[in-house]
Design a protein around this motif. Structure first.
Motif, PDB file in Angstrom:
ATOM      1  N   ILE A  13     -53.325  34.174  52.483  1.00 57.32           N
ATOM      2  CA  ILE A  13     -54.494  34.182  53.357  1.00 57.32           C
ATOM      3  C   ILE A  13     -54.346  35.342  54.350  1.00 57.32           C
ATOM      4  O   ILE A  13     -53.295  35.486  54.977  1.00 57.32           O
ATOM      5  CB  ILE A  13     -54.633  32.847  54.110  1.00 57.32           C
ATOM      6  CG1 ILE A  13     -54.829  31.695  53.117  1.00 57.32           C
ATOM      7  CG2 ILE A  13     -55.795  32.896  55.100  1.00 57.32           C
ATOM      8  CD1 ILE A  13     -54.845  30.322  53.759  1.00 57.32           C
ATOM      9  N   PRO A  14     -55.377  36.196  54.512  1.00 56.95           N
ATOM     10  CA  PRO A  14     -55.278  37.340  55.413  1.00 56.95           C
ATOM     11  C   PRO A  14     -55.001  36.910  56.853  1.00 56.95           C
ATOM     12  O   PRO A  14     -55.288  35.779  57.257  1.00 56.95           O
ATOM     13  CB  PRO A  14     -56.654  38.013  55.295  1.00 56.95           C
ATOM     14  CG  PRO A  14     -57.185  37.554  53.987  1.00 56.95           C
ATOM     15  CD  PRO A  14     -56.662  36.164  53.802  1.00 56.95           C
ATOM     16  N   GLN A  15     -54.448  37.829  57.638  1.00 56.82           N
ATOM     17  CA  GLN A  15     -54.140  37.521  59.035  1.00 56.82           C
ATOM     18  C   GLN A  15     -55.393  37.208  59.841  1.00 56.82           C
ATOM     19  O   GLN A  15     -55.342  36.448  60.811  1.00 56.82           O
ATOM     20  CB  GLN A  15     -53.392  38.700  59.669  1.00 56.82           C
ATOM     21  CG  GLN A  15     -51.972  38.870  59.156  1.00 56.82           C
ATOM     22  CD  GLN A  15     -51.227  39.955  59.906  1.00 56.82           C
ATOM     23  OE1 GLN A  15     -51.814  40.707  60.665  1.00 56.82           O
ATOM     24  NE2 GLN A  15     -49.925  40.023  59.692  1.00 56.82           N
ATOM     25  N   ASP A  16     -56.544  37.807  59.445  1.00 58.08           N
ATOM     26  CA  ASP A  16     -57.767  37.540  60.198  1.00 58.08           C
ATOM     27  C   ASP A  16     -58.440  36.238  59.778  1.00 58.08           C
ATOM     28  O   ASP A  16     -59.521  35.903  60.260  1.00 58.08           O
ATOM     29  CB  ASP A  16     -58.752  38.710  60.076  1.00 58.08           C
ATOM     30  CG  ASP A  16     -59.201  38.980  58.645  1.00 58.08           C
ATOM     31  OD1 ASP A  16     -58.696  38.298  57.739  1.00 58.08           O
ATOM     32  OD2 ASP A  16     -60.054  39.864  58.441  1.00 58.08           O
ATOM     33  N   GLY A  17     -57.807  35.473  58.883  1.00 57.53           N
ATOM     34  CA  GLY A  17     -58.322  34.150  58.528  1.00 57.53           C
ATOM     35  C   GLY A  17     -58.922  34.094  57.138  1.00 57.53           C
ATOM     36  O   GLY A  17     -59.118  35.107  56.462  1.00 57.53           O
ATOM     37  N   TYR A  18     -59.184  32.881  56.705  1.00 57.78           N
ATOM     38  CA  TYR A  18     -59.742  32.683  55.363  1.00 57.78           C
ATOM     39  C   TYR A  18     -61.261  32.788  55.370  1.00 57.78           C
ATOM     40  O   TYR A  18     -61.913  32.589  56.400  1.00 57.78           O
ATOM     41  CB  TYR A  18     -59.299  31.332  54.794  1.00 57.78           C
ATOM     42  CG  TYR A  18     -59.853  30.109  55.497  1.00 57.78           C
ATOM     43  CD1 TYR A  18     -61.122  29.618  55.210  1.00 57.78           C
ATOM     44  CD2 TYR A  18     -59.088  29.423  56.439  1.00 57.78           C
ATOM     45  CE1 TYR A  18     -61.624  28.494  55.843  1.00 57.78           C
ATOM     46  CE2 TYR A  18     -59.577  28.303  57.087  1.00 57.78           C
ATOM     47  CZ  TYR A  18     -60.848  27.843  56.786  1.00 57.78           C
ATOM     48  OH  TYR A  18     -61.345  26.738  57.427  1.00 57.78           O
ATOM     49  N   ALA A  19     -61.812  33.116  54.228  1.00 54.79           N
ATOM     50  CA  ALA A  19     -63.259  33.151  54.044  1.00 54.79           C
ATOM     51  C   ALA A  19     -63.698  31.898  53.288  1.00 54.79           C
ATOM     52  O   ALA A  19     -62.969  31.402  52.429  1.00 54.79           O
ATOM     53  CB  ALA A  19     -63.667  34.399  53.252  1.00 54.79           C
ATOM     54  N   PRO A  20     -64.845  31.332  53.606  1.00 50.52           N
ATOM     55  CA  PRO A  20     -65.294  30.097  52.958  1.00 50.52           C
ATOM     56  C   PRO A  20     -65.446  30.251  51.445  1.00 50.52           C
ATOM     57  O   PRO A  20     -65.858  31.303  50.947  1.00 50.52           O
ATOM     58  CB  PRO A  20     -66.656  29.834  53.616  1.00 50.52           C
ATOM     59  CG  PRO A  20     -66.640  30.636  54.859  1.00 50.52           C
ATOM     60  CD  PRO A  20     -65.792  31.826  54.596  1.00 50.52           C
ATOM     61  N   ASP A  21     -65.084  29.194  50.719  1.00 54.09           N
ATOM     62  CA  ASP A  21     -65.271  29.122  49.271  1.00 54.09           C
ATOM     63  C   ASP A  21     -64.470  30.161  48.499  1.00 54.09           C
ATOM     64  O   ASP A  21     -64.753  30.415  47.330  1.00 54.09           O
ATOM     65  CB  ASP A  21     -66.753  29.245  48.900  1.00 54.09           C
ATOM     66  CG  ASP A  21     -67.580  28.073  49.366  1.00 54.09           C
ATOM     67  OD1 ASP A  21     -67.084  26.938  49.272  1.00 54.09           O
ATOM     68  OD2 ASP A  21     -68.712  28.287  49.829  1.00 54.09           O
ATOM     69  N   VAL A  22     -63.497  30.796  49.129  1.00 50.67           N
ATOM     70  CA  VAL A  22     -62.676  31.800  48.457  1.00 50.67           C
ATOM     71  C   VAL A  22     -61.328  31.172  48.093  1.00 50.67           C
ATOM     72  O   VAL A  22     -60.781  30.365  48.849  1.00 50.67           O
ATOM     73  CB  VAL A  22     -62.464  33.037  49.358  1.00 50.67           C
ATOM     74  CG1 VAL A  22     -61.500  34.029  48.714  1.00 50.67           C
ATOM     75  CG2 VAL A  22     -63.804  33.711  49.632  1.00 50.67           C
ATOM     76  N   SER A  23     -60.782  31.530  46.928  1.00 49.98           N
ATOM     77  CA  SER A  23     -59.511  30.963  46.467  1.00 49.98           C
ATOM     78  C   SER A  23     -58.333  31.833  46.917  1.00 49.98           C
ATOM     79  O   SER A  23     -58.406  33.064  46.881  1.00 49.98           O
ATOM     80  CB  SER A  23     -59.509  30.843  44.942  1.00 49.98           C
ATOM     81  OG  SER A  23     -60.476  29.898  44.517  1.00 49.98           O
ATOM     82  N   TYR A  24     -57.256  31.164  47.320  1.00 58.10           N
ATOM     83  CA  TYR A  24     -56.038  31.842  47.754  1.00 58.10           C
ATOM     84  C   TYR A  24     -54.840  31.197  47.050  1.00 58.10           C
ATOM     85  O   TYR A  24     -54.945  30.117  46.462  1.00 58.10           O
ATOM     86  CB  TYR A  24     -55.865  31.721  49.270  1.00 58.10           C
ATOM     87  CG  TYR A  24     -56.991  32.354  50.065  1.00 58.10           C
ATOM     88  CD1 TYR A  24     -56.986  33.717  50.334  1.00 58.10           C
ATOM     89  CD2 TYR A  24     -58.062  31.579  50.528  1.00 58.10           C
ATOM     90  CE1 TYR A  24     -58.014  34.309  51.054  1.00 58.10           C
ATOM     91  CE2 TYR A  24     -59.093  32.160  51.247  1.00 58.10           C
ATOM     92  CZ  TYR A  24     -59.072  33.524  51.509  1.00 58.10           C
ATOM     93  OH  TYR A  24     -60.099  34.101  52.206  1.00 58.10           O
ATOM     94  N   THR A  25     -53.685  31.878  47.131  1.00 56.14           N
ATOM     95  CA  THR A  25     -52.465  31.368  46.504  1.00 56.14           C
ATOM     96  C   THR A  25     -51.528  30.801  47.567  1.00 56.14           C
ATOM     97  O   THR A  25     -51.192  31.492  48.536  1.00 56.14           O
ATOM     98  CB  THR A  25     -51.741  32.478  45.723  1.00 56.14           C
ATOM     99  OG1 THR A  25     -52.610  32.976  44.704  1.00 56.14           O
ATOM    100  CG2 THR A  25     -50.471  31.938  45.084  1.00 56.14           C
ATOM    101  N   VAL A  26     -51.139  29.546  47.378  1.00 57.34           N
ATOM    102  CA  VAL A  26     -50.159  28.893  48.244  1.00 57.34           C
ATOM    103  C   VAL A  26     -48.877  28.736  47.425  1.00 57.34           C
ATOM    104  O   VAL A  26     -48.886  28.064  46.385  1.00 57.34           O
ATOM    105  CB  VAL A  26     -50.664  27.520  48.727  1.00 57.34           C
ATOM    106  CG1 VAL A  26     -49.608  26.833  49.582  1.00 57.34           C
ATOM    107  CG2 VAL A  26     -51.965  27.672  49.506  1.00 57.34           C
ATOM    108  N   THR A  27     -47.812  29.375  47.868  1.00 56.62           N
ATOM    109  CA  THR A  27     -46.553  29.376  47.116  1.00 56.62           C
ATOM    110  C   THR A  27     -45.501  28.547  47.847  1.00 56.62           C
ATOM    111  O   THR A  27     -45.305  28.701  49.053  1.00 56.62           O
ATOM    112  CB  THR A  27     -46.030  30.807  46.930  1.00 56.62           C
ATOM    113  OG1 THR A  27     -47.040  31.598  46.275  1.00 56.62           O
ATOM    114  CG2 THR A  27     -44.776  30.819  46.084  1.00 56.62           C
ATOM    115  N   VAL A  28     -44.833  27.666  47.106  1.00 59.53           N
ATOM    116  CA  VAL A  28     -43.744  26.854  47.646  1.00 59.53           C
ATOM    117  C   VAL A  28     -42.457  27.288  46.954  1.00 59.53           C
ATOM    118  O   VAL A  28     -42.378  27.331  45.725  1.00 59.53           O
ATOM    119  CB  VAL A  28     -43.996  25.350  47.426  1.00 59.53           C
ATOM    120  CG1 VAL A  28     -42.839  24.532  47.990  1.00 59.53           C
ATOM    121  CG2 VAL A  28     -45.307  24.930  48.066  1.00 59.53           C
ATOM    122  N   THR A  29     -41.443  27.638  47.760  1.00 58.93           N
ATOM    123  CA  THR A  29     -40.167  28.105  47.209  1.00 58.93           C
ATOM    124  C   THR A  29     -39.022  27.240  47.725  1.00 58.93           C
ATOM    125  O   THR A  29     -39.136  26.566  48.755  1.00 58.93           O
ATOM    126  CB  THR A  29     -39.901  29.568  47.616  1.00 58.93           C
ATOM    127  OG1 THR A  29     -39.902  29.674  49.051  1.00 58.93           O
ATOM    128  CG2 THR A  29     -40.971  30.488  47.055  1.00 58.93           C
TER     129      THR A  29
END
Length: 390
Positions: free
Chosen positions: A77-93
């Motif tokens: 997610i960009p530093q300026d925040g997420y955009a509505p209805d847009v997909s992002y990657t959440v990674t768990v390590t």
């Protein structure tokens, strides 16, 4: 056991059954070691912190006492925040291969508020789609573990972007029931099968428009109370058009196909269940001379149009407008105003086709064989009447 009437064979069978049941219980408890087997949403995950009681499996009574790289959440997610209805990657390590569960306070992982990695691995990427609402923040919680250990991931949060968003305009051609039902609080029909939804957000408004086809779709804000693509007062129309998978903003001042539009940051242009859905956010105030302000509490003209193709083209009869109050989202249908020039056009067409043309035909048919008439006179009159008609 024989004192209680139990034969040795029966005792042996009972013992075997007991041992079997004990191992089943142990295996079930071990199975619960994998976080993916847990039925636990974002709120439920709050009870698990470093050193807290776990007890859902044999041999792992507590969560690991530390956090950090043992189980870690990162996002793109960009530093300026997420955009509505847009997909992002959440990674768990994790430092060693472990199973994992990640949950979100809002938004969805493939239609659910949580996502699992059932096999042991040191890194797994989960696709998360941001909520439609243009307000609030989102937080993620995760656990990593197996039958020997369980670790807590430090919570990660992100805010809604203020725009312009660094994420590009999104487009999709596949529909899901969840996306199709995800609309804004207030909605009204502004034309046949054309619906407008909106939500006021301080000094801006979140707008969604659904059309009746999978082709291009547009709406425009204009002054006055007449339906006109050049503005009700002739000063111009502030239009948002979804075509070719992108939302662009145009300032229209002539009756021709718009060109030179500007991409709208954070907007989406999608096709859901065979219907085009356009979503964008704009300020209530007009920031430049080529924008029309939005006036919640006062009706204003909103025009609409759509086509059958994804590319912008002539709308044919698919256009209209309504007077809309964005405070209550009530709409009053408006008929397209007919100009004086069009009335004159209709009058002259009636005279031409209803009078001059029939007279020209009648003269040619009835006077060409009149005796003592000047040769060719009938044709001269025939030609004059048809020339006047033209």
């Amino acid at each position: 056991f024989q004192r209680f009437g139990c034969e040795p064979a029966v005792v042996g069978e009972m013992a075997a059954m007991g041992i079997h049941a004990m191992w089943v219980a142990i295996l079930c408890r071990v199975a619960l070691a994998h976080p993916s087997s847990m039925t636990c949403n974002y709120d439920c995950m709050a009870q698990y912190t470093p050193g807290s009681t776990f007890g859902l499996m044999y041999g792992v009574p507590t969560i690991g006492a530390t956090s950090g790289d043992t189980c870690k959440i990162t996002t793109d997610i960009p530093q300026d925040g997420y955009a509505p209805d847009v997909s992002y990657t959440v990674t768990v390590t994790s430092l060693v291969p472990l199973a994992q569960k990640v949950t979100a306070s809002s938004g969805l992982f493939s239609g659910s508020t949580s996502s699992n990695a059932g096999t042991k691995e040191t890194s797994h990427s989960h696709t998360w789609t941001a909520p439609s609402s243009l307000s609030g923040s989102v937080s993620f919680r995760a656990l990593c573990g197996d039958s020997q250990e369980m670790w807590y991931a430090t919570e990660v949060s992100a805010n809604i972007g203020t725009g312009p968003f660094t994420t590009a305009t999104t487009s999709t051609t596949e529909s899901t029931a969840a996306a199709d039902a995800e609309t804004l609080p207030l909605g009204v029909e502004i034309g046949p099968s054309v619906h407008l939804f909106s939500e006021l957000q301080g000094s801006s408004v979140d707008v969604q428009v659904t059309g009746s086809t999978a082709g291009w779709l547009g709406i425009g804000f204009s002054l006055g109370s007449t339906v006109s693509m050049t503005g009700g007062t002739g000063g111009g129309c502030d239009a948002f058009i979804c075509s070719d998978g992108e939302v662009k903003r145009y300032w229209i001042t002539s009756y021709s196909q718009p060109s030179g539009g500007v991409s709208v940051p954070g907007a989406s242009c999608s096709v859901l269940s065979g219907r085009t859905v356009m979503r964008f956010q704009r300020t209530l105030a007009a920031r430049t001379s080529t924008e029309i302000h939005v006036t919640p509490g006062t009706e204003q003209m909103v025009i609409w149009a759509f086509g059958s193709s994804a590319a912008l083209s002539y709308h044919q009869a698919n256009r209209g407008g309504s007077m809309v109050d964005f405070a209550t989202l009530e709409a009053t249908g408006v008929s397209k105003e007919v100009s004086a020039v069009l009335y004159l056009h209709l009058i002259f067409m009636a005279i031409s086709w209803g009078t001059l043309l029939p007279w020209g035909v009648a003269i040619a048919n009835r006077t060409r064989s009149v005796s003592n008439a000047r040769p060719g006179a009938w044709f001269q009159w025939h030609k004059k009447l048809h020339a006047w008609m033209a």
